[in-house]
Design an enzyme around this catalytic site. Structure first.
Site, PDB file in Angstrom:
ATOM      1  N   ASP A  78       0.844  -1.195   0.000  1.00 38.70           N
ATOM      2  CA  ASP A  78       0.000   0.000   0.000  1.00 38.70           C
ATOM      3  C   ASP A  78       0.879   1.245   0.000  1.00 38.70           C
ATOM      4  OD1 ASP A  78       0.786  -0.589   2.714  1.00 38.70           O
ATOM      5  OD2 ASP A  78      -0.698   0.867   3.404  1.00 38.70           O
TER       6      ASP A  78
ATOM      7  N   GLU B 249       0.133  -0.718   5.874  1.00 39.39           N
ATOM      8  CA  GLU B 249       1.189  -0.106   6.682  1.00 39.39           C
ATOM      9  C   GLU B 249       1.057   1.406   6.716  1.00 39.39           C
ATOM     10  OE1 GLU B 249       5.041   1.704   7.756  1.00 39.39           O
ATOM     11  OE2 GLU B 249       3.958   1.894   5.847  1.00 39.39           O
TER      12      GLU B 249
END
Length: 484
Positions: free
Chosen positions: A128, A190
């Site tokens: 991500d 994250e």
């Protein structure tokens, strides 16, 4: 009274002082491909590694809830396909649930067992990315990978899709010569604080168990000089409200005897640092100063410090950034200038972010911050503190078998010894990994460099450095196989 108190040595933790010399292992035994052969293979696979990175960058996998989650799903699927393509035997897209029951973002877990008696290595990265921000601030489109000189630009090109393809590339280099068990764990949230990381570890603890954990989400010292991250600062944050009135009153009628809340909040915030700019909160500790330092001109240029603005604090710049506490005001709630009325504001609130030094207990740091704020209420103003996030700091053993192997691998790949560095930011999940796998050796390695601009406009990765990262990881895995 000194601004900070020295950290009390903990006999269960390694000395965080960077060593000046480290023993390194010898070359790989003849039964394994040597450095020259692995370098040749790395050069051969790297065009494909670059193409993989470009394909991932084109997927706008922003995990922020305000963005389309379908892109994060697509990114996870693409990562899973890459891992299947390098011979991983068991590839799964998995999720965990948050404490409130909401489902987390997709993570990819791939496994390949090693020979009998071989260690298992967990390779971590995340797929991500941060939101791109204002497209106008970018020199190139954020989700169109673009080569500018030796750097590939694009959101996630460095943080952390470069980490994903570094793992893929190293596995491609070793192919059938992989002499260790490997588990690849590519997280999907994250950049929003890993809200399901602990539940994920709890649900899949055996699946992710490893002897060595390599976290490819840090930085190198500079282009041409690798770094091994041996310390990370922790984090605590809070909001602090200053109240002086039960309602707003006319500034002309009552101004003078009564000071408004923003003024008193400013006076309270000013007590957090001394005249030199060092943190002045009793109970916040510091670790020993690093052995390396930064050039002030370079730091000013990298951070965009305006001419004439003096840097704060005493001691080495790296100490202020890595091994000492730092307090920042990251938000303010007070009347906006455009809509302000001519009244005394009754309440004002600030959000504080505190980076804590390696060796500091987050709960103790929060208690120290609360005691300081409540004990320095200006003019008897009412001070209300709401505690927020807490994240543990990290410091690594500097002479473990895994660390020696990593130093050797980095020196072979770059042709120069790596530098032990700290990171001023926090990676709280490192502490979660240590709690789940207390006997595992954790290596925090870098795919970024000081010019990468992670999280900012014109994020980029230096392709020459990325190729060295791939080679270094292949060498590390081979070294760990040789030492079983």
């Amino acid at each position: 009274m000194t601004p900070t108190e020295p950290a009390v040595p903990d006999p269960t933790e390694p000395d965080p002082t960077p060593a000046t010399a480290h023993p390194t292992p010898t070359a790989l035994p003849g039964t394994l491909p040597g450095t020259a052969e692995l370098r040749r293979r790395t050069a051969g696979v790297f065009p494909g590694v670059r193409a993989d990175l470009e394909a991932l960058v084109r997927i706008p996998s922003v995990s922020n809830a305000d963005f389309d989650a379908a892109h994060v799903e697509a990114s996870a699927a693409a990562v899973a396909d890459l891992l299947r393509g390098v011979g991983m035997d068991d590839v799964q897209v998995l999720r965990a649930r948050r404490p409130d029951g909401r489902e987390g973002a997709p993570a990819v877990v791939a496994r390949r067992p090693g020979p009998a008696g071989a260690p298992t290595v967990l390779l971590y990265a995340h797929h991500d990315v941060q939101p791109p921000g204002d497209d106008a601030a970018w020199s190139t489109p954020p989700f169109e990978p673009t080569l500018v000189g030796e750097r590939l630009h694009g959101r996630g090109a460095a943080d952390d899709k470069a980490g994903v393809v570094a793992h893929v590339g190293a596995l491609r280099v070793l192919a059938d010569d992989l002499g260790v068990g490997v588990t690849v764990f590519v997280e999907g949230e994250e950049e929003v604080g890993s809200p399901t990381f602990v539940p994920f570890l709890q649900a899949h603890r055996e699946l992710l168990a490893a002897d060595v954990i390599v976290v490819a989400d840090s930085s190198n010292w500079r282009i041409g000089v690798p770094g091994l991250t041996t310390s990370l600062r922790g984090l605590v944050d809070c909001t602090v409200e200053v109240a002086v009135l039960d309602h707003a009153v006319h500034s002309g009628m009552y101004g003078g005897p009564v000071l408004d809340a923003p003024t008193l909040l400013a006076r309270l915030l000013a007590t957090l640092h001394d005249e030199a700019g060092d943190v002045a909160v009793a109970g916040l500790v510091h670790a020993p100063d690093p052995a390396v330092d930064l050039d002030e001109d370079q730091l000013r240029a990298d951070a965009g410090v305006l001419p004439g603005v003096r840097l704060a604090g005493t001691g080495p710049l790296t100490a202020g950034m890595w091994t000492r506490p730092a307090i920042s005001v990251i938000g303010l709630d007070a009347p906006r200038v455009a809509t302000a009325s001519n009244t005394l504001t009754p309440r004002a609130t600030a959000k504080l972010s505190v980076r804590i030094a390696p060796g500091q207990d987050p709960a103790a740091a929060m208690a120290a911050l609360r005691a300081h704020l409540e004990g320095h209420a200006p003019f008897g103003a009412h001070v209300h503190v709401v505690e927020g996030e807490q994240g543990k700091p990290f410091r690594a053993p500097e002479d473990s078998t895994a660390m020696r192997a990593a130093r050797w691998a980095f020196a072979e790949a770059w042709g120069t010894e790596p530098v032990d560095i700290g990171i001023g930011g926090s990676i709280p999940f490192i502490a979660d990994l240590l709690e789940a796998y207390p006997s595992a050796a954790i290596l925090v390695t870098g795919v970024e460099d000081p010019d990468s601009r992670a999280h900012g406009a014109d994020e980029s990765v230096h392709l020459g450095e990325l190729e060295k990262v791939v080679l270094a990881e292949a060498l590390l895995l081979a070294r760990l196989a040789a030492e079983r």
